[in-house]
Motif scaffolding. Structure first.
Motif, PDB file in Angstrom:
ATOM      1  N   TRP A 655      -7.238   6.251   2.952  1.00 20.27           N
ATOM      2  CA  TRP A 655      -7.785   5.157   2.138  1.00 20.27           C
ATOM      3  C   TRP A 655      -8.805   5.695   1.130  1.00 20.27           C
ATOM      4  CZ3 TRP A 655      -6.647  -0.079   2.104  1.00 20.27           C
ATOM      5  CH2 TRP A 655      -7.547  -0.915   1.444  1.00 20.27           C
ATOM      6  N   THR A 725      -0.851  -8.358  10.419  1.00 20.52           N
ATOM      7  CA  THR A 725      -0.287  -8.579   9.088  1.00 20.52           C
ATOM      8  C   THR A 725      -0.561  -9.998   8.591  1.00 20.52           C
ATOM      9  OG1 THR A 725       1.463  -6.959   9.532  1.00 20.52           O
ATOM     10  CG2 THR A 725       1.833  -8.502   7.717  1.00 20.52           C
ATOM     11  N   ILE A 728      -3.271 -10.993   6.061  1.00 24.41           N
ATOM     12  CA  ILE A 728      -3.100 -10.871   4.606  1.00 24.41           C
ATOM     13  C   ILE A 728      -3.164 -12.245   3.951  1.00 24.41           C
ATOM     14  CG2 ILE A 728      -1.437 -10.250   2.805  1.00 24.41           C
ATOM     15  CD1 ILE A 728      -0.580  -7.921   4.553  1.00 24.41           C
ATOM     16  N   GLN A 736      -7.978  -9.691   4.173  1.00 22.23           N
ATOM     17  CA  GLN A 736      -6.771  -9.109   3.600  1.00 22.23           C
ATOM     18  C   GLN A 736      -6.864  -7.585   3.625  1.00 22.23           C
ATOM     19  OE1 GLN A 736      -6.623 -10.899  -0.290  1.00 22.23           O
ATOM     20  NE2 GLN A 736      -6.800 -12.967   0.543  1.00 22.23           N
ATOM     21  N   GLN A 737      -8.029  -7.055   3.274  1.00 19.79           N
ATOM     22  CA  GLN A 737      -8.233  -5.609   3.300  1.00 19.79           C
ATOM     23  C   GLN A 737      -8.196  -5.077   4.726  1.00 19.79           C
ATOM     24  OE1 GLN A 737     -12.104  -3.548   2.143  1.00 19.79           O
ATOM     25  NE2 GLN A 737     -10.969  -3.357   0.235  1.00 19.79           N
ATOM     26  N   ALA A 739      -6.400  -6.216   7.167  1.00 21.50           N
ATOM     27  CA  ALA A 739      -5.002  -6.154   7.586  1.00 21.50           C
ATOM     28  C   ALA A 739      -4.335  -4.881   7.078  1.00 21.50           C
ATOM     29  CB  ALA A 739      -4.248  -7.386   7.087  1.00 21.50           C
ATOM     30  N   GLN A 740      -4.653  -4.499   5.843  1.00 20.10           N
ATOM     31  CA  GLN A 740      -4.052  -3.300   5.272  1.00 20.10           C
ATOM     32  C   GLN A 740      -4.459  -2.036   6.015  1.00 20.10           C
ATOM     33  OE1 GLN A 740      -4.988  -3.272   1.049  1.00 20.10           O
ATOM     34  NE2 GLN A 740      -4.574  -5.447   0.878  1.00 20.10           N
ATOM     35  N   LEU A 741      -5.607  -2.069   6.678  1.00 21.93           N
ATOM     36  CA  LEU A 741      -6.067  -0.906   7.435  1.00 21.93           C
ATOM     37  C   LEU A 741      -5.685  -0.993   8.904  1.00 21.93           C
ATOM     38  CD1 LEU A 741      -9.590  -0.646   5.815  1.00 21.93           C
ATOM     39  CD2 LEU A 741      -7.875   1.154   5.747  1.00 21.93           C
ATOM     40  N   VAL A 743      -3.094  -2.520  10.475  1.00 22.21           N
ATOM     41  CA  VAL A 743      -1.670  -2.328  10.794  1.00 22.21           C
ATOM     42  C   VAL A 743      -1.318  -0.845  10.914  1.00 22.21           C
ATOM     43  CG1 VAL A 743       0.692  -2.682   9.997  1.00 22.21           C
ATOM     44  CG2 VAL A 743      -0.968  -4.548   9.844  1.00 22.21           C
TER      45      VAL A 743
END
Length: 769
Positions: A655, A725, A728, A736-737, A739-741, A743
């Motif tokens: 990231w 997920t 999001i 939302q951020q 979730a991106q990390l 998962v």
């Protein structure tokens, strides 16, 4: 191989499993009764929608902010931002008409006390009104002529006029400092109704409204939306995954019932204890659901495997509980430690998140033992109705085992190298907290800040206090002269645009008392003269700039306002540090007090990060001790930590080079990650050590552990990934951020446990100890 100890441990686990199965109906009834009792108080749930709930309480500036607030109390405000028609300014007749209507109708808002706008602006410096005649007497040319003097008045441009005259504010002061419940909802609706009616009546004027009342009401609605929309969706989706993986609707119903019971108990207990949800902790019930589903999968998996091999329901459940009681207990404990470690953070938002998930894990674990066995035995189909799917799963996991063994060296060194590289990249992540990201998806709030941000070419307004510690100390002419010199110096700094203070009032009034002669625009010569000037100002003061906003009645504490240039959090803190150091050098006898919550938010990046890393270190230590005790091996307790440190390290490292920007609340994931992903290692090593202590060779024991625990681990990872997920679609950017990390962290954790952990054991644990 510690065979006697292992047999004694097996006997205790078997005895407990038989007890849970024998008394399952009574335990289930007690569980249902507790669940119903707690569920009845859920409607009493409370919400803390203020952004102050996010603030860390360890900030040394916080007492200063509270002290200044006590000396200079404020009430709620409603700010209307009105933009002029294209190719016109705010002195266009259409804008004047819109402001006039707002002036006539602002009392429709409950608790409205007065309105400040261009129409009634009175400058305390020039002691003149902007509009000196009735509005209807002005022609458009005369209105246009007002633009130049308006833009030249710094008090006006700092308060009601923005840009080159294309935007103006109208500020409604309420006579209350806080609104809750129905009063807040009623006031927010009245503000929105007035805004919408002004838009309809004046379509060429842009009308936007903002207030803490609207912000808090919108935040609460966003919380309710997340709970009422995302939570059911997460539950249903996780249950569908269970139904698909086990090819059984009955097991899906069992998971659904167990998960609902866990949620009801958790939410009910929180409501009963008076806990308030905030902008961060509101998402915690979703995490509780995901963890509850994942934990119960292990019981179902071995229960089903036993049924497939022809065991009775009773024997199958006893076998599943006896085999899983230690790993699920250890997994629940380590996961809870990871979340409860957030209590070391002084931010109520982060602390509340950890409390909710910790309580949810406790209820989930208790219901897994007291309620789930009876539920599964009731819902499970007859033996002959259970399709045998283990062959397909076994072949897939056998492929994983063979692949891991074939590429053992490459996997070990590749993962080790990746871990080292990404570890060095972690410092590249930069944290810059923006509290506006908590506005959520409300288009009206976003539109207000977008239009205001585009029109105002200055940065935030900072408030400071100067405490002299003695009566009349703040109006001593010599002190004011030094203070004025300090303000001149401050205005010359790169991060400062302008300063407004009691010095400006003293000079302006002194000039007015001497027939506006320019040479008297200075600080009076003695303390009494300054006091007389200020008291004279208080008689004719404008409501927009009252004397009480600048100085206390005993003239010991004065307040000044600093307009900063557009700045990042770090630049703002650098400016503040520069101002504080210079003040301390110039005024060793006085105290500079910080009065802006904005500075507290700016400092959160560093403070929260330090507190989260402290929590992470403590949770790492406690989880390691739990694994050492639970696995009954120092060596395997330490080895099990290695693959669990890597998922967050690798994901946050990648990231750093792909995004590079992170916020302190998403940093929670790094702190809690080890508690969230350690479950996989616990189950694999529990099965592995069980077989090793029975005398099975290491490679065979690991293969059997993967084949036994692998199906459940794969399903739990799938549930965690799909559930995360869903974040999001949450209402705020932070979730939302997250979730991106989250998962990739949980998926990577499973891959490392299936491939990297066996490679570690082959090298460092040839024997059991």
């Amino acid at each position: 191989m510690n065979a006697p100890n292992e047999r004694g441990s097996q006997s205790r686990r078997l005895h407990l499993a038989k007890f849970l199965v024998t008394w399952r109906l009574l335990l289930a009834l007690v569980s249902v009764a507790v669940c119903i009792l707690l569920a009845t108080v859920i409607p009493q749930s409370q919400f803390d929608t203020s952004l102050d709930a996010l603030l860390t309480k360890s900030d040394p500036f916080l007492p200063e902010v509270d002290a200044l607030e006590a000396q200079f109390p404020t009430t709620l405000e409603v700010r209307f931002a009105l933009t002029s028609p294209t190719d016109a300014t705010v002195f266009d007749r259409r804008m004047i008409d819109a402001l006039s209507e707002l002036k006539a109708r602002y009392t429709q808002i409950p608790y409205a006390e007065r309105l400040s706008s261009l129409l009634d602006f009175y400058s305390p410096e020039s002691q003149t009104r902007l509009f000196q005649f009735p509005l209807e007497r002005y022609s458009q040319d005369e209105l246009d002529a007002l633009l130049e003097p308006a833009l030249a008045d710094r008090l006006l441009t700092n308060s009601l006029l923005a840009g080159e005259g294309q935007l103006t504010f109208a500020i409604i002061s309420l006579w209350v400092d806080q609104l809750d419940g129905e009063d807040r909802k009623r006031t927010a609706l009245a503000i929105e109704d007035l805004r919408d009616s002004l838009r309809a009546a004046h379509p060429e004027i842009g009308v936007y409204a903002m207030s803490d009342v609207i912000l808090q009401q919108s935040s609460q609605q966003a919380m309710l939306d997340d709970l009422s929309q995302l939570l059911p969706f997460v539950i249903i989706l996780c249950v569908l995954v269970i139904c698909f993986c086990f090819r059984s609707i009955r097991f899906g119903v069992g998971i659904l019932t167990h998960t609902l019971a866990t949620c009801l108990c958790t939410l009910g207990f929180l409501a009963y204890s008076g806990f308030s949800f905030n902008s961060i902790s509101v998402i915690a019930p979703l995490i509780v659901v995901i963890i509850a589903v994942a934990n119960s999968v292990h019981i179902i998996s071995l229960f089903r495997q036993s049924l497939e091999h022809g065991a009775t329901k009773t024997d199958a459940m006893v076998a599943s509980l006896a085999h899983n009681i230690v790993p699920i207990s250890l997994a629940a404990l380590t996961t809870a430690i990871g979340f409860v470690s957030l209590l070391l953070c002084s931010s109520p938002a982060i602390k509340g998140f950890g409390i909710i998930v910790g309580i949810g894990i406790g209820f989930g674990f208790a219901l897994t033992l007291s309620f789930l066995p009876a539920l599964l035995m009731l819902l499970a189909p007859k033996v002959e109705m259970i399709p045998n799917n283990s062959e397909r799963t076994s072949s897939l996991l056998t492929g994983v085992v063979m692949l891991g063994k074939h590429f053992d060296s490459g996997i070990f060194w590749g993962c080790t190298l990746l871990a080292v590289v990404t570890l060095t990249l972690l410092p590249l992540n930069e944290s810059d907290f923006n509290r506006l990201d908590f506005l959520g998806s409300d288009p009206e709030l976003t539109a207000y800040y977008d239009i205001v941000g585009a029109s105002i070419n200055r940065g935030p307004l900072l408030t400071y206090g100067v405490q002299t510690g003695k009566a009349d100390g703040a109006i001593d002419p010599e002190f004011l002269a030094r203070l004025d010199a300090y303000f001149v110096w401050a205005s010359e700094q790169e991060g400062v645009e302008s300063v407004a203070s009691i010095v400006d009032i003293a000079r302006a009034v002194n000039r007015a008392q001497h027939q506006d002669k320019p040479e008297f625009y200075r600080i009076p010569d003695d303390t009494d003269a300054v006091a007389n000037s200020l008291l004279a100002y208080a008689v004719v003061q404008s409501d927009d700039f009252p004397l009480s906003d600048f100085i206390t009645e005993d003239f010991a504490l004065t307040r000044f306002f600093l307009n900063a240039t557009p700045s990042t959090n770090r630049e703002l803190l650098a400016t503040d540090s520069l101002l504080s150091e210079e003040f301390a050098r110039r005024f060793p006898e006085a105290q500079l007090m910080h009065g802006s919550t904005l500075l507290l938010f700016s400092r959160m990046d560093e403070l929260v990060t330090v507190e989260l890393l402290q929590g992470y270190s403590l949770s790492l230590l406690l989880i390691t001790l739990c694994l050492v005790v639970g696995l009954r091996s120092v060596k395997f307790g330490l080895l099990s930590i290695i693959p669990n440190l890597l998922p967050a390290t690798i994901v946050f490292g990648i990231w750093a080079i792909t995004v590079g920007q992170i916020n302190p609340f998403v940093m929670m994931l790094f702190s809690i990650s080890i508690g969230l992903v350690v479950d996989d290692s616990v189950h694999l090593l529990s099965h592995y050590l069980h077989r090793r202590r029975e005398g099975i060779e290491g490679e065979v024991a690991m293969n059997e552990a993967i084949l036994t625990a692998g199906p459940a681990l794969s399903i739990t990872t799938l549930v965690l990934a799909i559930g995360a997920t869903i974040l999001i679609w949450a209402n705020t950017l932070y979730f939302q951020q997250a979730a991106q990390l989250l998962v990739p962290i949980v998926v990577l954790a499973l891959l490392l446990d299936l491939f990297y952990l066996p490679a570690i054991l082959r090298r460092f644990a040839p024997n059991v100890s």
